[in-house]
Design an enzyme around this catalytic site. Structure first.
Site, PDB file in Angstrom:
ATOM      1  N   HIS A 139      38.390  42.234  33.359  1.00 25.06           N
ATOM      2  CA  HIS A 139      39.691  41.586  33.532  1.00 25.06           C
ATOM      3  C   HIS A 139      39.266  40.332  32.678  1.00 25.06           C
ATOM      4  CE1 HIS A 139      43.428  43.821  34.727  1.00 25.06           C
ATOM      5  NE2 HIS A 139      43.210  44.487  35.791  1.00 25.06           N
TER       6      HIS A 139
ATOM      7  N   GLU B 126      37.511  42.747  38.536  1.00 22.35           N
ATOM      8  CA  GLU B 126      38.258  42.222  37.995  1.00 22.35           C
ATOM      9  C   GLU B 126      37.527  41.343  36.559  1.00 22.35           C
ATOM     10  OE1 GLU B 126      41.196  41.057  38.578  1.00 22.35           O
ATOM     11  OE2 GLU B 126      41.729  42.284  40.545  1.00 22.35           O
TER      12      GLU B 126
END
Length: 696
Positions: free
Chosen positions: A484, A481
């Protein structure tokens, strides 16, 4: 009477923090002032403002040019973007009954707002005129990309259809918006409703840290002094790995895989049937035989056959490995005196035992060295060494829950780059899973706009006074994550539509999956994997065993994923009538591919939020594997350089992948970084699937 009503509405608007200029640090949302009742009025104003902006562009008497059409479109809808970002963050990460009710109305209003914009023939005519004459406009490369992507979005939304078809497409979009919201709410409802209290006799095999997390989960539910299991994946997977009670493993597994499929008010079967039928109809209106053909045309893969080719290439060796592992696990059951056939709720439990035997490693051994704060520090440090970023925690930024933390991100020169919000712990008000989103995207259209980036996870809290400890999978998720997040934070584009993660679905997972590689590097673990009690670094022997064990059980993991990706593809390539009985369709497809009975789909259809809570990953769940081909190959550039932080390779990674957002064609971006197209076998090699099962 109307004057009084108007005055009341005006007064409410003046008191609405969503409609005011934010006099906050970095113009961040004032979450401490925002209430559910503020959203509908704010959306009303945002829809009205945006509609007026679109009308001004549409009816501009001047000859269409890039500035009065494309740039004007990019500048429009700022209030709507701002209100939507805050609203959907709360709906996903800290919902309430009031917010979920508002979500039902907003999803419908959102579709009704966007349909006439994206199917506006006059507006599309202006864009199409520019697209037809693009070679003579003297555009920069980014402007050309924006024009191409804008034209494609309007065309694929149905702007070129006749009026009857547009009307039907609008109706379909409205209904799909409602159904996607309902699917998501049903799933959350089943997850919130179920829990299992753990007594002393139920804790055989469970670690102290797991039990502490179960007590924290009970506290969240107002059950102080007790311990509970929930249906968060961060609870379910470790429970299935370690719980000695087979009957409880079965109970938890069945509850987890039945979410959305319980013949109750939260049942998603009828919702799926209607979604698939409407998607098929919309694709045919646009001239495509199937929804998959429609979706994949605008992707790196381009066709369903290309996707199926990749998945089947991986499926065969993965299934062979899984079947060999199944036989080894069944032998272990027999060796222990069990006279039962291995079942899906047994796989993780016996796989963990087999891993301890073959690799002398289990997750419980390394977990004390993977404290959440240390892994956050590791993710930050890798970003510092690769991209020159620095991170300092801010306590003066309003957040939506006390658990949320915020860091200011600066570049090499000490200039403000972004704010990063981390929301790491599971709670009943948060949907399951892990995701990255933004409260504001980077852009340079009217001066530098710095992004506000969010990572949300569902890790288990530690006992009071103790840190949260992560499993290796949790630590990998954190890095994923954050990858991202870096894609959003490092963005350096002019136009908001091309910012950060606004790229093809089968490219968006490259920055995240590539970043996972650093979490598993020995030099990173030696520095940051320290025992949460003693501060001692991860012992070399345990580190070597962890690295050796990484390829263990990859047959299972790959089968679990690829089967879900194939089901997604089949749902959207076969006629919708074929899946009117969702359970039967699932059974038939799994039988067709030879799915081992002892392994379940990673996401059964009724809980497959990736493809049914919205359409972002519909026909696109394969994207994780498509991107893994690239990420495995891309990390090879650092390995070939002999330095996982090699400055020259890191600069190319920054310039060509992380900072370029959607301003370049993804294939061109990858080749610019790597010097060639990705080598497909890199994925199989990384997962250890090029070796024979016996060799593994």
């Amino acid at each position: 009477m109307s004057d009084i009503l108007d005055t009341t509405v005006t007064s409410q608007a003046q008191a609405n923090p969503l409609l005011m200029a934010w006099q906050t640090p970095c113009e961040t949302p004032p979450f401490d002032e925002i209430k559910p009742e503020h959203f509908l009025a704010a959306f009303e104003q945002a829809f009205a403002d945006h509609a007026a902006e679109i009308a001004a562009i549409t009816h501009d008497p001047a000859t269409p040019d890039f500035a009065n059409t494309l740039t004007a479109l990019e500048r429009s809808g700022k209030l709507l973007s701002r209100v939507s970002a805050v609203f959907y963050d709360l709906v996903s990460a800290h919902s309430s009954p009031a917010l979920l009710e508002i979500d039902k109305e907003v999803s419908l209003r959102m579709a009704r707002h966007w349909n006439p914009i994206m199917m506006n023939a006059v507006l599309f005519g202006r864009v199409a005129l520019l697209h037809d004459n693009r070679a003579s406009l003297g555009l920069t490369a980014e402007q050309m990309r924006l024009l191409e992507r804008t034209y494609t979005r309007f065309h694929r939304a149905g702007a070129g259809l006749d009026e009857a078809a547009k009307k039907r497409m609008a109706d379909i979009n409205e209904r799909l918006a409602h159904l996607g919201t309902a699917f998501s709410h049903h799933l959350l409802g089943d997850e919130q409703d179920w829990f299992m209290e753990l007594g002393e006799a139920d804790c055989d095999g469970l670690s102290e840290t797991f039990i502490a997390a179960s007590r924290a989960a009970a506290d969240e539910r107002g059950m102080a002094g007790k311990a509970v299991m929930t249906l968060s994946r961060s609870f379910v997977e470790p429970f299935l790995k370690s719980a000695g009670r087979r009957d409880l493993r079965e109970k938890v597994f069945r509850a987890f895989t039945a979410r959305g499929d319980n013949n109750n008010a939260n049942d998603n079967n009828a919702t799926i049937v209607e979604i698939l039928s409407l998607r098929e109809e919309s694709a045919k209106l646009l001239g495509f035989a199937t929804f998959a053909a429609y979706r994949l045309e605008d992707s790196m893969a381009k066709t369903p056959d290309a996707v199926r080719g990749l998945l089947e290439r991986v499926w065969k060796p993965a299934r062979a490995r899984a079947l060999a592992d199944r036989d080894a696990l069944q032998a272990l059951v027999a060796e222990e005196g069990g006279n039962f056939a291995l079942a899906p709720w047994d796989w993780r439990y016996y796989a963990e035992k087999l891993r301890q035997r073959r690799a002398n490693f289990d997750d419980a051994a390394i977990k004390p060295y993977l404290a959440l704060d240390h892994m956050i520090d590791a993710a930050f440090d890798c970003a510092t060494r690769l991209f020159g970023l620095s991170f300092s925690e801010r306590k003066d930024i309003a957040v939506w829950h006390p658990d949320v933390r915020v860091w200011e991100v600066k570049d090499r020169a000490g200039k403000h780059k972004a704010l990063f919000y981390g929301d790491y712990f599971a709670r009943p008000s948060k949907r399951s899973g892990a995701w990255m989103t933004s409260l504001r995207d980077q852009q340079r259209l009217d001066g530098e706009v710095a992004p506000l980036i969010i990572n949300v996870c569902n890790f288990s809290k530690g006992a009071e006074g103790q840190p949260a400890l992560l499993s290796p999978d949790d630590a990998r998720t954190l890095f994923h994550e954050f990858g991202h997040g870096l894609h959003g934070m490092l963005s350096e584009v002019t136009y908001p539509s091309l910012s950060g993660t606004n790229v093809f679905t089968d490219f968006v997972e490259l920055p995240s999956q590539l970043y996972e590689h650093w979490q598993e590097q020995p030099q990173v673990l030696r520095q940051f994997a320290r025992h949460y009690q003693t501060g001692e670094p991860l012992p070399d022997d345990l580190l070597k065993r962890f690295i050796a064990a990484r390829k263990f059980n990859q047959g299972f993991a790959t089968v679990e994923f690829v089967s879900s990706a194939l089901i997604d593809l089949e749902f959207h390539t076969q006629p919708a009538s074929a899946s009117r009985d969702v359970r039967a369709f699932e059974r038939n497809e799994l039988e067709k591919i030879g799915m081992p009975a002892e392994i379940s789909l990673r996401h059964r259809p009724q809980q497959f939020g990736h493809i049914f809570s919205g359409d972002h990953y519909a026909s696109g769940y394969y994207s994780y594997m498509w991107s893994e081909v690239m990420d495995a190959d891309a990390f090879g550039a650092f390995e070939e350089a002999g330095n996982i932080f090699d400055p020259a390779v890191a600069k190319r990674l920054h310039d060509d992948i992380y900072s370029s957002g959607g301003s370049r064609d993804p294939e061109d971006a990858y080749v610019a970084f790597r010097g060639r197209e990705p080598e497909p076998d890199a994925l199989l090699r990384r997962r250890g699937l090029l070796e024979t099962p016996e060799a593994a």
